[in-house]
Design a protein around this motif. Sequence first.
Motif, PDB file in Angstrom:
ATOM      1  N   ARG A  65       0.691   5.099   1.538  1.00  0.00           N
ATOM      2  CA  ARG A  65       0.015   5.986   2.499  1.00  0.00           C
ATOM      3  C   ARG A  65       0.603   7.374   2.336  1.00  0.00           C
ATOM      4  NH1 ARG A  65       1.562   7.408   7.644  1.00  0.00           N
ATOM      5  NH2 ARG A  65       2.955   5.611   7.732  1.00  0.00           N
TER       6      ARG A  65
ATOM      7  N   PHE B 147      -4.358   9.292   3.589  1.00  0.00           N
ATOM      8  CA  PHE B 147      -5.134   8.323   2.826  1.00  0.00           C
ATOM      9  C   PHE B 147      -4.238   7.146   2.468  1.00  0.00           C
ATOM     10  CE2 PHE B 147      -3.627  11.241  -0.523  1.00  0.00           C
ATOM     11  CZ  PHE B 147      -3.091  10.358  -1.452  1.00  0.00           C
TER      12      PHE B 147
ATOM     13  N   GLU C 145      -8.562   3.704  -0.514  1.00  0.00           N
ATOM     14  CA  GLU C 145      -9.020   2.534   0.234  1.00  0.00           C
ATOM     15  C   GLU C 145      -9.578   2.988   1.576  1.00  0.00           C
ATOM     16  OE1 GLU C 145      -9.578  -1.521   1.230  1.00  0.00           O
ATOM     17  OE2 GLU C 145      -9.019  -0.641  -0.690  1.00  0.00           O
ATOM     18  N   SER C 146      -8.875   3.954   2.194  1.00  0.00           N
ATOM     19  CA  SER C 146      -9.316   4.513   3.470  1.00  0.00           C
ATOM     20  C   SER C 146      -8.666   5.872   3.654  1.00  0.00           C
ATOM     21  CB  SER C 146      -8.946   3.585   4.632  1.00  0.00           C
ATOM     22  OG  SER C 146      -7.547   3.460   4.735  1.00  0.00           O
ATOM     23  N   TRP C 147      -9.195   6.639   4.597  1.00  0.00           N
ATOM     24  CA  TRP C 147      -8.573   7.895   4.989  1.00  0.00           C
ATOM     25  C   TRP C 147      -8.782   8.082   6.480  1.00  0.00           C
ATOM     26  CZ3 TRP C 147     -11.135  12.208   6.990  1.00  0.00           C
ATOM     27  CH2 TRP C 147     -12.515  12.194   6.879  1.00  0.00           C
ATOM     28  N   HIS C 148      -7.955   8.930   7.077  1.00  0.00           N
ATOM     29  CA  HIS C 148      -7.975   9.118   8.526  1.00  0.00           C
ATOM     30  C   HIS C 148      -7.548  10.549   8.833  1.00  0.00           C
ATOM     31  CE1 HIS C 148      -5.945   9.088  12.486  1.00  0.00           C
ATOM     32  NE2 HIS C 148      -6.976   8.335  12.817  1.00  0.00           N
TER      33      HIS C 148
ATOM     34  N   SER D  20       0.820  -1.220   0.000  1.00  0.00           N
ATOM     35  CA  SER D  20       0.000   0.000   0.000  1.00  0.00           C
ATOM     36  C   SER D  20       0.852   1.267   0.000  1.00  0.00           C
ATOM     37  CB  SER D  20      -0.909   0.032   1.229  1.00  0.00           C
ATOM     38  OG  SER D  20      -1.819  -1.036   1.186  1.00  0.00           O
TER      39      SER D  20
ATOM     40  N   ASP E 219     -12.483  10.079  -0.095  1.00  0.00           N
ATOM     41  CA  ASP E 219     -13.223   8.912   0.390  1.00  0.00           C
ATOM     42  C   ASP E 219     -13.632   7.978  -0.748  1.00  0.00           C
ATOM     43  OD1 ASP E 219     -14.544   7.573   2.718  1.00  0.00           O
ATOM     44  OD2 ASP E 219     -16.358   7.996   1.538  1.00  0.00           O
TER      45      ASP E 219
END
Length: 154
Positions: free
Chosen positions: A86, A137, A121-124, A84, A117
């Motif tokens: 990031r 992300f 795949e994801s975000w924080h 991945s 979003d």
Amino acid sequence: MAYTIDRFPSEDSLRLGAMTLHPVAESVPRARRWFRKFIAPYNPACSIDDCALMISELVTNAILYGRADDTWVVRVEWYREETSLRVEVHNPGFPANVRMRQPEASDAHGRGLLLVDSIAESWHSGPSRFGGTVVSFVVADAWPSNEGFGPILF
């Protein structure tokens, strides 16, 4: 603009690169351009254009919503975590203020996190280790699992 790049990442340092930007509008295209330049040697399988677009949205938000009494900067860092990618964007704003909005069709702004979003795949979001806020992300399957680690050198 100042930037640093980890040319030879190792298992001890998974950061592939970083840049520090002034909180001005010109930093948004600069962030896209530098990210494209410095991620390309790592030959990611994911869309560099999608990543640059998400970086644009997060850097824009950092510039618009970052707040500090003193001179401040926006910091962008990108990491390889197994297969991945990031990406983190740091600013001196308040983490509690990061939220996804539901803009009306006629609204000119407010779609940045919706876009992140929908692509990532994801975000924080949360407190940054530099103080302030980090929004990150993750793009899954950015590299094949059987590929060696490090840039492709020609």
